[in-house]
Design a protein around this motif. Sequence first.
Motif, PDB file in Angstrom:
ATOM      1  N   ILE A  40      -1.262  -1.151  -4.105  1.00 10.66           N
ATOM      2  CA  ILE A  40      -2.472  -0.324  -4.110  1.00 10.66           C
ATOM      3  C   ILE A  40      -2.042   1.111  -3.814  1.00 10.66           C
ATOM      4  CG2 ILE A  40      -4.643   0.159  -2.903  1.00 10.66           C
ATOM      5  CD1 ILE A  40      -4.671  -2.892  -2.203  1.00 10.66           C
ATOM      6  N   ILE A  41      -2.508   2.058  -4.624  1.00 11.28           N
ATOM      7  CA  ILE A  41      -2.139   3.460  -4.443  1.00 11.28           C
ATOM      8  C   ILE A  41      -3.367   4.239  -3.989  1.00 11.28           C
ATOM      9  CG2 ILE A  41      -1.224   5.538  -5.553  1.00 11.28           C
ATOM     10  CD1 ILE A  41       0.079   3.615  -7.624  1.00 11.28           C
ATOM     11  N   ILE A  66       0.856  -1.191   0.000  1.00 10.16           N
ATOM     12  CA  ILE A  66       0.000   0.000   0.000  1.00 10.16           C
ATOM     13  C   ILE A  66       0.887   1.234   0.000  1.00 10.16           C
ATOM     14  CG2 ILE A  66      -1.732   1.328   1.278  1.00 10.16           C
ATOM     15  CD1 ILE A  66      -2.634  -1.399   2.525  1.00 10.16           C
ATOM     16  N   LEU A  67       0.698   2.104  -0.979  1.00  8.20           N
ATOM     17  CA  LEU A  67       1.355   3.404  -1.007  1.00  8.20           C
ATOM     18  C   LEU A  67       0.270   4.459  -0.834  1.00  8.20           C
ATOM     19  CD1 LEU A  67       3.805   5.269  -1.466  1.00  8.20           C
ATOM     20  CD2 LEU A  67       3.326   5.145  -3.930  1.00  8.20           C
ATOM     21  N   PHE A  68       0.302   5.138   0.311  1.00 10.77           N
ATOM     22  CA  PHE A  68      -0.696   6.157   0.629  1.00 10.77           C
ATOM     23  C   PHE A  68      -0.015   7.517   0.538  1.00 10.77           C
ATOM     24  CE2 PHE A  68      -3.299   8.113   4.362  1.00 10.77           C
ATOM     25  CZ  PHE A  68      -4.046   8.868   3.457  1.00 10.77           C
ATOM     26  N   ILE A  69      -0.425   8.315  -0.448  1.00  9.83           N
ATOM     27  CA  ILE A  69       0.178   9.627  -0.691  1.00  9.83           C
ATOM     28  C   ILE A  69      -0.801  10.699  -0.230  1.00  9.83           C
ATOM     29  CG2 ILE A  69       1.231  11.149  -2.406  1.00  9.83           C
ATOM     30  CD1 ILE A  69       1.520   8.682  -4.231  1.00  9.83           C
ATOM     31  N   MET A  70      -0.295  11.654   0.573  1.00 11.11           N
ATOM     32  CA  MET A  70      -1.137  12.743   1.080  1.00 11.11           C
ATOM     33  C   MET A  70      -0.590  14.101   0.659  1.00 11.11           C
ATOM     34  SD  MET A  70      -2.248  11.866   4.997  1.00 11.11           S
ATOM     35  CE  MET A  70      -3.243  13.370   5.117  1.00 11.11           C
ATOM     36  N   ALA A  71      -1.500  14.981   0.267  1.00 10.35           N
ATOM     37  CA  ALA A  71      -1.183  16.394   0.095  1.00 10.35           C
ATOM     38  C   ALA A  71      -1.796  17.158   1.265  1.00 10.35           C
ATOM     39  CB  ALA A  71      -1.719  16.912  -1.233  1.00 10.35           C
ATOM     40  N   ASP A  72      -1.361  18.398   1.439  1.00  8.10           N
ATOM     41  CA  ASP A  72      -1.809  19.193   2.581  1.00  8.10           C
ATOM     42  C   ASP A  72      -2.541  20.432   2.068  1.00  8.10           C
ATOM     43  OD1 ASP A  72      -2.091  20.555   4.971  1.00  8.10           O
ATOM     44  OD2 ASP A  72      -0.032  20.275   5.618  1.00  8.10           O
ATOM     45  N   GLN A  73      -3.790  20.573   2.474  1.00  7.56           N
ATOM     46  CA  GLN A  73      -4.576  21.769   2.143  1.00  7.56           C
ATOM     47  C   GLN A  73      -4.900  21.843   0.641  1.00  7.56           C
ATOM     48  OE1 GLN A  73      -3.824  24.960   4.965  1.00  7.56           O
ATOM     49  NE2 GLN A  73      -3.966  26.463   3.341  1.00  7.56           N
ATOM     50  N   MET A  74      -5.163  20.704   0.017  1.00  5.67           N
ATOM     51  CA  MET A  74      -5.449  20.636  -1.421  1.00  5.67           C
ATOM     52  C   MET A  74      -6.966  20.615  -1.618  1.00  5.67           C
ATOM     53  SD  MET A  74      -3.615  18.002  -4.049  1.00  5.67           S
ATOM     54  CE  MET A  74      -3.090  18.534  -5.672  1.00  5.67           C
ATOM     55  N   ALA A  75      -7.491  21.705  -2.163  1.00  6.00           N
ATOM     56  CA  ALA A  75      -8.943  21.885  -2.289  1.00  6.00           C
ATOM     57  C   ALA A  75      -9.476  21.085  -3.474  1.00  6.00           C
ATOM     58  CB  ALA A  75      -9.261  23.367  -2.463  1.00  6.00           C
ATOM     59  N   ALA A  76     -10.254  20.046  -3.184  1.00  4.26           N
ATOM     60  CA  ALA A  76     -10.763  19.171  -4.244  1.00  4.26           C
ATOM     61  C   ALA A  76     -11.566  19.916  -5.313  1.00  4.26           C
ATOM     62  CB  ALA A  76     -11.598  18.047  -3.634  1.00  4.26           C
ATOM     63  N   PRO A  77     -12.443  20.882  -4.959  1.00  9.61           N
ATOM     64  CA  PRO A  77     -13.251  21.512  -6.011  1.00  9.61           C
ATOM     65  C   PRO A  77     -12.429  22.225  -7.083  1.00  9.61           C
ATOM     66  CG  PRO A  77     -14.202  21.966  -3.854  1.00  9.61           C
ATOM     67  CD  PRO A  77     -12.863  21.340  -3.610  1.00  9.61           C
ATOM     68  N   MET A  78     -11.167  22.559  -6.790  1.00 12.78           N
ATOM     69  CA  MET A  78     -10.341  23.282  -7.754  1.00 12.78           C
ATOM     70  C   MET A  78      -9.610  22.362  -8.723  1.00 12.78           C
ATOM     71  SD  MET A  78     -10.701  26.505  -7.131  1.00 12.78           S
ATOM     72  CE  MET A  78      -9.343  27.269  -8.003  1.00 12.78           C
ATOM     73  N   PRO A 117      -9.387  15.612  -2.070  1.00 11.03           N
ATOM     74  CA  PRO A 117      -9.249  14.609  -3.121  1.00 11.03           C
ATOM     75  C   PRO A 117      -9.177  13.222  -2.506  1.00 11.03           C
ATOM     76  CG  PRO A 117      -7.145  15.723  -2.738  1.00 11.03           C
ATOM     77  CD  PRO A 117      -8.171  16.431  -1.898  1.00 11.03           C
ATOM     78  N   LEU A 118      -9.742  12.249  -3.167  1.00 12.09           N
ATOM     79  CA  LEU A 118      -9.610  10.852  -2.747  1.00 12.09           C
ATOM     80  C   LEU A 118      -9.724   9.961  -3.965  1.00 12.09           C
ATOM     81  CD1 LEU A 118      -9.311   8.651  -0.619  1.00 12.09           C
ATOM     82  CD2 LEU A 118     -11.786   8.715  -0.260  1.00 12.09           C
ATOM     83  N   LEU A 119      -8.675   9.230  -4.242  1.00 14.00           N
ATOM     84  CA  LEU A 119      -8.729   8.228  -5.305  1.00 14.00           C
ATOM     85  C   LEU A 119      -7.949   7.007  -4.855  1.00 14.00           C
ATOM     86  CD1 LEU A 119      -5.903   8.002  -7.236  1.00 14.00           C
ATOM     87  CD2 LEU A 119      -6.617  10.311  -7.806  1.00 14.00           C
ATOM     88  N   ILE A 120      -8.422   5.867  -5.282  1.00 22.17           N
ATOM     89  CA  ILE A 120      -7.799   4.578  -4.962  1.00 22.17           C
ATOM     90  C   ILE A 120      -7.574   3.833  -6.263  1.00 22.17           C
ATOM     91  CG2 ILE A 120      -8.052   2.383  -3.741  1.00 22.17           C
ATOM     92  CD1 ILE A 120      -9.813   3.831  -1.698  1.00 22.17           C
TER      93      ILE A 120
END
Length: 504
Positions: free
Chosen positions: A282-283, A6-18, A312-315
């Motif tokens: 799995i990413i 499992i590779l779980f990548i996180m961004a910080d303060q990333m506004a999904a609607p944009m 954002p959320l994608l798998i």
Amino acid sequence: MKRKNILFIMADQMAAPMLPIYGPSPIKLPNLSRLAEQGVVFDAAYCNSPLCAPSRFTLVSGQLPSKIGAYDNAADFPADVPTYAHYLRRLGYRTALSGKMHFCGPDQLHGYEERLTSDIYPADYGWAVNWDEPDVRPSWYHNMSSVLQAGPCVRTNQLDFDEEVVFKAQQYLFDHIREDGDQPFCLTVSMTHPHDPYTIPKTFWDMYDDKDIPLPQTPGQTELDPHSQRLLKVYDLWDKPLPVDKIRDARRAYFGACSYIDSNVGKLLQTLEDTGLMDDTIIVFSGDHGDMLGEKGLWYKMHWFEMAARVPLLISAPGQFASGRVGAAVSTADLLPTLVELAGGTLEPGLPLDGRSLVPHLQRQGGHDEVFGEYMAEGTISPLMMIRRGPWKFIYSEDDPCLLFDVRNDPKELEDLSQSAEHQSLYADFLTEARAKWDIPVIHQQVLASQRRRRFVAHALTLGKLKSWDHQPLVDASQQYMRNHIDLDDLERKARYPQPCQNQ
């Protein structure tokens, strides 16, 4: 069956609607867009608290903030709260964190076997909110310098951090493939961009022109709800108009920072390809909260509006789940049960959990359509809660007027329906449900008690000898590179990938 990495990548303060994976956008995200095409994209994913630490504590534990004391950015995260890292370790996974998680308190691992970097944020109680003095603005609160100083840069504190985060993550993947055995890994890579300050190197700044940057919709400050008005005072924007060119610069730098995140995602994906790990991994890509970016005249996060609360959320697990999109409302609290199920494990009976597995959504077998959120930090004078279900978002407070939005038909939340005659029955149902779910007076007293304890302890710990809780990554230089107690040929062969044949 071999368990997937499992590779779980996180961004910080990333506004999904944009983001372009959710709709028309000038932001360039080629790697994430490609990942989205082959994965499952969640169109209505939310954080459970629109601030770094509370959101992250809920994300790793699957429990809502009030259950675990995750009240603000200086909340203590108890070591006995189970996280997805604890679960996966019990399933035989190697668990590692590269980057930010904003753990506060003396436990800086919370189930991760190792942390490859320190954190960018402090681990102490110095940023505790103070409801005993609601009108006092602490010096460490956000201010508008991030916007007023927006523009291109050569180097920043955050660039130093993210460069290390990605480098150490790549090294971890290289080390994994060079080691014997087939133990699966769960590697969490958590970057700090596109979080303000709004500045980014010229390479990414120049990916955009001023004419590409849409300006936000900004109503008059007095038209805003009371919590929004308090936020403007928290970050010192009340009755202080921002120059339009600085608003544009801030958004342009933010867009560039999103592209910088995408570039780093590309590096990680390329490393998976180069090491042959892609098919067995799995990413997951997500974030901790969004950014208002000037919409409604607001900046940063700290509210339940879409720009601040949607993430954002994608798998992506090609060969395991067909690509597609999920419109139901889900949250990052759902990641713990999801990762446990994807790893072939089961949840421990008797342990509290608010999140629900996303696997039914991934398998197109239905699933929940509901998010609960709790916010008790900057700008609040009492708990500010949220229910998101179907097309509706209900923002609940006992001290401010409640708000009701139809986010499906009004995605910019321009029309508050709380006073609409035709929605009074719905509004009353939500209010009844919220009051049954949350005992606000009790939660309020728990928050106050926590704040007072932490302020007392924080002050005491500034006196005398300092003992930092900040994570110190240990590097044993005696085992790095060439050393005389290691056979040179053996070292070079083991460090090379792919390894040459031994008889050559």
